[in-house]
Enzyme design. Sequence first.
Site, PDB file in Angstrom:
ATOM      1  N   LYS A  33       0.817  -1.213   0.000  1.00  0.00           N
ATOM      2  CA  LYS A  33       0.000   0.000   0.000  1.00  0.00           C
ATOM      3  C   LYS A  33       0.853   1.267   0.000  1.00  0.00           C
ATOM      4  O   LYS A  33       0.500   2.260  -0.629  1.00  0.00           O
ATOM      5  CB  LYS A  33      -0.956   0.011   1.187  1.00  0.00           C
ATOM      6  CG  LYS A  33      -0.289   0.215   2.540  1.00  0.00           C
ATOM      7  CD  LYS A  33      -1.313   0.333   3.644  1.00  0.00           C
ATOM      8  CE  LYS A  33      -0.647   0.508   4.986  1.00  0.00           C
ATOM      9  NZ  LYS A  33       0.149   1.751   5.098  1.00  0.00           N
ATOM     10  N   GLU A 226      -3.686   4.461   6.240  1.00  0.00           N
ATOM     11  CA  GLU A 226      -4.226   3.755   7.418  1.00  0.00           C
ATOM     12  C   GLU A 226      -5.608   4.312   7.787  1.00  0.00           C
ATOM     13  O   GLU A 226      -5.906   4.606   8.947  1.00  0.00           O
ATOM     14  CB  GLU A 226      -3.269   3.882   8.617  1.00  0.00           C
ATOM     15  CG  GLU A 226      -1.864   3.372   8.365  1.00  0.00           C
ATOM     16  CD  GLU A 226      -1.782   1.850   8.314  1.00  0.00           C
ATOM     17  OE1 GLU A 226      -2.839   1.189   8.346  1.00  0.00           O
ATOM     18  OE2 GLU A 226      -0.662   1.313   8.236  1.00  0.00           O
ATOM     19  N   GLN A 256      -7.459  -4.753   9.696  1.00  0.00           N
ATOM     20  CA  GLN A 256      -6.401  -4.345  10.613  1.00  0.00           C
ATOM     21  C   GLN A 256      -6.820  -3.137  11.458  1.00  0.00           C
ATOM     22  O   GLN A 256      -5.978  -2.392  11.952  1.00  0.00           O
ATOM     23  CB  GLN A 256      -5.126  -4.025   9.830  1.00  0.00           C
ATOM     24  CG  GLN A 256      -4.559  -5.229   9.086  1.00  0.00           C
ATOM     25  CD  GLN A 256      -3.229  -4.929   8.418  1.00  0.00           C
ATOM     26  OE1 GLN A 256      -2.229  -4.661   9.074  1.00  0.00           O
ATOM     27  NE2 GLN A 256      -3.220  -4.972   7.091  1.00  0.00           N
ATOM     28  N   ARG A 608       2.263 -10.339  10.628  1.00  0.00           N
ATOM     29  CA  ARG A 608       3.591  -9.733  10.802  1.00  0.00           C
ATOM     30  C   ARG A 608       4.682 -10.695  10.344  1.00  0.00           C
ATOM     31  O   ARG A 608       5.820 -10.287  10.121  1.00  0.00           O
ATOM     32  CB  ARG A 608       3.848  -9.363  12.262  1.00  0.00           C
ATOM     33  CG  ARG A 608       2.911  -8.344  12.917  1.00  0.00           C
ATOM     34  CD  ARG A 608       2.708  -7.117  12.079  1.00  0.00           C
ATOM     35  NE  ARG A 608       1.521  -7.251  11.258  1.00  0.00           N
ATOM     36  CZ  ARG A 608       1.259  -6.514  10.196  1.00  0.00           C
ATOM     37  NH1 ARG A 608       2.113  -5.589   9.812  1.00  0.00           N
ATOM     38  NH2 ARG A 608       0.152  -6.693   9.495  1.00  0.00           N
TER      39      ARG A 608
END
Length: 752
Positions: A33, A226, A256, A608
Amino acid sequence: MQDYLETLNPPQREGVIKTEGPTLIIAGAGSGKTRVLTFRIVHLMREHHIDPYNILALTFTNKAAGEMRHRIEQVVGNEARSLWMGTFHSVFARILRAEADRLGYPNNFTIYDTDDSKTLLKQIVKELNLDDKLYKANVCLNRISAAKNRLVSWQEYNRNPIYMADDETSQRPKMGEIYRIYADRCFKAGAMDFDDLLFNTNVLFRDHDDILNKYQHRFKYVLVDEFQDTNLSQYLITRKLSAVHQNIAVVGDDAQSIYAFRGADIQNILNFEKDFPELNMIKLEQNYRSSNRIVQAANSVIKHNQNQLHKEVWTANGEGEFVELVKATSDNEEGRLVASTIFEEKAQNQLNNLDFAVLYRTNSQSRAIEEALRRQNIKYKVVGGLSFYQRKEIKDLLAYLRFVVNTNDEQALRRIINLPRRGIGTGTVNKIMVAAEEHGLSLWEVLQNVGQYVGGRSGTAVANFVVMIERFIIDMKKKDAYETAQEIAKVSGLLRELYEDKTIEGLSRYENVQEMLNAIKEFVDNPELPDRSLAAFLQEVTLLTSQDEGDDDPDKVTLMTIHMAKGLEFKHVFVVGLEEDLFPSQMMIESREDLEEERRLFYVAITRAMTKLYLTYALTRYRFGRLKNCEPSRFIEEIDPQVMHVNRSKSASNPVGQTYLTQNFSRSALEARVARRNAPSPNQRVHKPSPNFVASDTSKLDEGMKVEHPKFGFGEVTKMDTLGAQKKATVNFEKVGEKTLLLSFAKLRILD
């Protein structure tokens, strides 16, 4: 085709070249992104010849903004420095400094950090003669912060019967008064807290159409990173700024969204299309970070959430290793298994410490991990510990710098007026505060005429203090930020006091102040910064996030909460403490929305990992001083068993994880587990209510009280929480351990 476009896959390219109109880019974990956001800005500047001054790009950390600016600079050159790019708080602070007079603030207003706000709230609680155990500073600050994030002023707060009822229920009826005084004191001190930077920007745009119009026409393109982490305040500002040109591009991943406790609202991204019906939605679904088994593990977990934007993340990285499930008998053994695995993996696969991360739900879980790593002589760092700028000696120097820049800064004044000790006690400070209030003067005006209000040696000491500050103010106008700060550190006596302390701690504090001065020197010597004044440095320091701070030795195993890990990646990841009541947290399983946020948090933890993922749980764990039997987390059952492997060599005999796999996580097994989890334990069935059991009025229930429950028996209240009008009590029962109860439903007898 331009070089930068050739490096993109088709959805990424679409996200770059479709620059007109509202755009929602759903970016799965590891889907690139940042690359898309960066090249979108490059494309606007190179192909559409958009002036960088007309582009606004908002991020959540200075680190993210810095990385993006650097990448853009590599393609378009120095023009990138003219972009309006930074965190929400830093960009809006810049706007507020330019327009502060419209709101009655000075242009050099101070930004209060969390500690400043808590200190002020403690003073207000004390002045109102309130119970500081009931009106704890962090409780008051969280309440005020939540109100500001919903754009509720103190006036509206005190007019709202729902807020008043909530405060009465939580036994804090003076919260509205505290909010009023807090807002008034901040305003008089020429100070804004973090929430004010957003709140006041909304007020500025709401009340001053000409200002809103100016920035609406300046920012022809608005980009938000975000986006799933935005709160109502942030969303409304970006929506207003993009109302004229409608060129708003938001990038994020609803899977997320894990910061509801900070005010983040997942509905901003889920309902974005309602505000922009002509929305162009682009999905980035190819994961470049993780192996296929890790991606499938994450997909199989997140599909259990109902509230989401559908996407199917995939990867071309190959199958990779199985996700390893490791059982430990205790939290200490869990730590030993993690440390020994890291030691073995390093030796066998030529890995470094920095290739490993240990993620946990709560900070308290790090103890056992840290002890085990130390025994193996493995270097590690705990992210989220005391940051450099939070150390006392650093905050002392910063307070001097802040007061020299803004002599109305009450919190800075209180910190430095008798530091080092110069004979100015609390009584003298209170006299100064009262005089300022009674005569309608600023603190600085009273200080400059202290002889009229304070006599004797205290008055002389204050007068000398004023002379010193006036000297610093003159220095600030003649010298650069570093020379001024160095002079302040010396003349104030701070450096001398630390230098004379010959203990190891004293030496460390002295070196920290020297390092602080080094940081100011680097700031002054940076030719790329348009403003290198002391005020600009203070703003940059105050807006730093913990992720922005560096580390002198990067080769360390990283220990952190999952919340801190968002946006990061590591070759090998351990997610520890996968037990019911711990992860998911016992405080987050009372509603589907809460449980889904916990599941998104687990999704973030899984994603992660790049090459290897370990999931660990313990059968027993010390909680609140007691050894508690633990049950493996429900999230383990949600992972596709085809990608899981039970590490029998690391698990103790008869591994519970093996039972899970042989049952293939079937629906019948899951239903049986749920039934067992909800069934009363033998101890619960044994308890019979006392003959005189009558449920008490729990409106006055508080920590430390002894209670009886008709099923759970006798216990002690260890914690009280309020969520809206709902009041919850955590009770440590003698036989069944801790339970969290909703007081509107629970029957409790309060014992005398």
